[in-house]
Design a protein around this motif. Sequence first.
Motif, short mmCIF file in Angstrom:
data_model
loop_
_atom_site.label_atom_id
_atom_site.label_comp_id
_atom_site.label_asym_id
_atom_site.label_seq_id
_atom_site.Cartn_x
_atom_site.Cartn_y
_atom_site.Cartn_z
N VAL A 12 0.87 -1.18 0.00
CA VAL A 12 0.00 0.00 0.00
C VAL A 12 0.90 1.23 0.00
N THR A 13 0.82 2.03 -1.06
CA THR A 13 1.63 3.24 -1.10
C THR A 13 0.91 4.38 -0.39
N ALA A 15 0.83 4.89 2.78
CA ALA A 15 0.09 4.22 3.86
C ALA A 15 0.46 4.71 5.25
N GLY A 20 -4.55 5.22 3.26
CA GLY A 20 -3.55 4.17 3.13
C GLY A 20 -3.34 3.42 4.43
N ASP A 38 5.57 4.73 2.58
CA ASP A 38 5.28 6.15 2.75
C ASP A 38 6.58 6.92 2.86
N ASN A 99 -2.02 4.40 -3.63
CA ASN A 99 -2.74 5.40 -2.84
C ASN A 99 -1.95 6.69 -2.65
#
Length: 309
Positions: A12-13, A15, A20, A38, A99
């Motif tokens: 998950v980018t 995040a 995120g 992140d 994200n």
Amino acid sequence: MTISFQDRVAIVTGAGGGLGRAYALELARRGAKVVVNDLGASRDGTGTSDAAQQVVDEIKAAGGMAMADGSSVTEYDQMQAMVARAKSEWGSVDILINNAGILRDKTFAKMEPSDFELVVQVHLMGAANATKAVWETMREQAYGRILMTASSTGLYGNFGQTNYGAAKLALAGFTKSLYLEGAKYNIRVNTLAPTAGTRMTEDLFPPEAFKLFAPENVVPAALFLVSEDAPSNAIVAAGAGVVAAAYVTLTPGVALPEGERTPEGVAAAWSQITSREGEIVPNSGAEQGAMALKALQASGLVTPSGTRG
């Protein structure tokens, strides 16, 4: 039936907070091993923090498995390294939620080209970089679930967000071709347009609405769209617990006779051209040409074999 992500590996980018973070926590709660990516920047893309590690600590405290990654989505080699690390640790990458994003809101008259370029670079090229980094792995393992994050601004527009809107609608277009390329490899690609109260939107919502649009209320739609039984090529809007579908449609159109193929001819037929009666939702760009041929045949301007009538 409970949707499980047991033994799945998810990236998950963006995040470290907001949507995120909410996605990462719930994926982990449902059994996924999660790469929490992140850079730790503020919403305009500046600065750094240990936001990713904080989310990892939350996941581990709850008994889940996660690793922090501070790579920038704008750097393809860093995305490759992130994927390589996940595969080395856990053997695969099954899910990617793109994200990560920033805002540089200004009216177009006051916007510097650099503000436009950076927002497109983070949202669009960032998603392309992360997706390219996982693509071959997903093809080889014949399994992948990818989610792009669009926006109501991209789909419908918003004052002062030309850069953001351009990037977000581009992501929906990215999805529409990518899902075709991934279909035979069991890679499903979808687009989510979330409405949520996060640091990206905290000055846009009244306090009570901010609570109503908590990121957690977007999570159900996002996780369904990366689940094993997910659809592909869907555009889903979600916020405040409300989930809706959005579509790019095509009207039947008007076949202008050769003598009326002028700007004046278009003007005269405009109400019929824009009539939504009989509109379709194309599954690929080829259907636009097919619709044009259908209109020509219906008008008698060409025969079914393609010759002039």
